[in-house]
Design a protein around this motif. Sequence first.
Motif, PDB file in Angstrom:
ATOM      1  N   PHE A  69      45.017  32.403  61.746  1.00  0.00           N
ATOM      2  CA  PHE A  69      43.388  32.085  61.338  1.00  0.00           C
ATOM      3  C   PHE A  69      42.540  32.017  62.458  1.00  0.00           C
ATOM      4  O   PHE A  69      43.153  31.988  63.716  1.00  0.00           O
ATOM      5  CB  PHE A  69      43.362  30.666  60.648  1.00  0.00           C
ATOM      6  CG  PHE A  69      43.668  29.451  61.697  1.00  0.00           C
ATOM      7  CD1 PHE A  69      42.922  28.792  62.239  1.00  0.00           C
ATOM      8  CD2 PHE A  69      44.932  29.216  61.751  1.00  0.00           C
ATOM      9  CE1 PHE A  69      43.354  27.872  63.146  1.00  0.00           C
ATOM     10  CE2 PHE A  69      45.411  28.175  62.586  1.00  0.00           C
ATOM     11  CZ  PHE A  69      44.453  27.514  63.227  1.00  0.00           C
ATOM     12  N   ILE A  72      41.556  33.978  57.230  1.00  0.00           N
ATOM     13  CA  ILE A  72      41.117  32.591  57.209  1.00  0.00           C
ATOM     14  C   ILE A  72      40.355  32.230  58.318  1.00  0.00           C
ATOM     15  O   ILE A  72      40.967  32.556  59.523  1.00  0.00           O
ATOM     16  CB  ILE A  72      42.411  31.507  57.213  1.00  0.00           C
ATOM     17  CG1 ILE A  72      43.300  31.795  56.145  1.00  0.00           C
ATOM     18  CG2 ILE A  72      41.982  30.168  57.317  1.00  0.00           C
ATOM     19  CD1 ILE A  72      42.779  31.810  54.472  1.00  0.00           C
ATOM     20  N   ILE A  86      45.258  24.086  56.741  1.00  0.00           N
ATOM     21  CA  ILE A  86      46.117  25.319  56.699  1.00  0.00           C
ATOM     22  C   ILE A  86      47.101  25.040  55.661  1.00  0.00           C
ATOM     23  O   ILE A  86      47.504  26.037  54.656  1.00  0.00           O
ATOM     24  CB  ILE A  86      46.529  26.021  58.077  1.00  0.00           C
ATOM     25  CG1 ILE A  86      45.399  26.404  58.842  1.00  0.00           C
ATOM     26  CG2 ILE A  86      47.394  27.263  57.648  1.00  0.00           C
ATOM     27  CD1 ILE A  86      44.572  27.660  58.159  1.00  0.00           C
TER      28      ILE A  86
END
Length: 274
Positions: A6, A92, A111
């Motif tokens: 991410f 993400i 997450i």
Amino acid sequence: MEKIKFSVLLSIYKNEKPNHLIECFKSIYDNQELKPDEIVLVQDGPLTDELYEAIKNLKNQLNDILKIVSIEKNVRLGNALRIGVEKCSNEIIARMDTDDIAYPDRFKKQIKYLEANPEIDVLGSYMSEFIDNITNIVALKTAPLENFKNYMKLRDPVNHPSVVFRKSRVIEVGNYIEILYNEDSYLWGRMLANGCQFANIDESLIYFRVNDDTYKRRGGLQYVKAEIQLQKELLRLGIVNKFEFLRNITLKNIIRIIPNQLRKIFYIKILRKS
């Protein structure tokens, strides 16, 4: 299971204080239990020498983790975030404001939630509003846990500085689009209208910095114009009907034009939890 990569997306402009930026970065990397694979910092126009020096030091510490995107002229937050989303390498993306502080377990919890709930496109959390120091928390800004589209009729369904979202879904609805003061609300409206799924973790994962200017900035004729513009877009998207449109521009704009001290009381006593 392979770890989800991410990015963290931030935008900075010349009025930011270097010590706030350093505190922010310490919270999203040094003190973070699950560290991001990439941090994208958009420099929205020219900055001060002190900020450039702070960013240089952060780059030396983080190396390839920190990606700096420089924009020659200030383009405002919506446009800066639009560019930033496009520059993020990962699906993400976690949003963060450069004067806020993340809880150490923020990314680990968000997450993990997205891993367990792949249908969720936007995930937010509560925020602890503080003055000067995170030990001085003055209010808790909550967020809904269901009925997000209905909640959007009156207020944002997520707290923007707390969100983690899927890049592909944001791009699908047109990404951030500059609309005065309301680039986040406009994005949430378009995502909800296009069937995106929202969720919130019912605990605070962000320390959100506030002061008297926080409430002062939310008043005045420019905010009245901005509110009318946003409500017109929500009407077009089908988020609100004509009655709700008229109700919103009437009630919300009363708050925009009352004295700053009264507006501060309204935000803290009515829209927040102590």
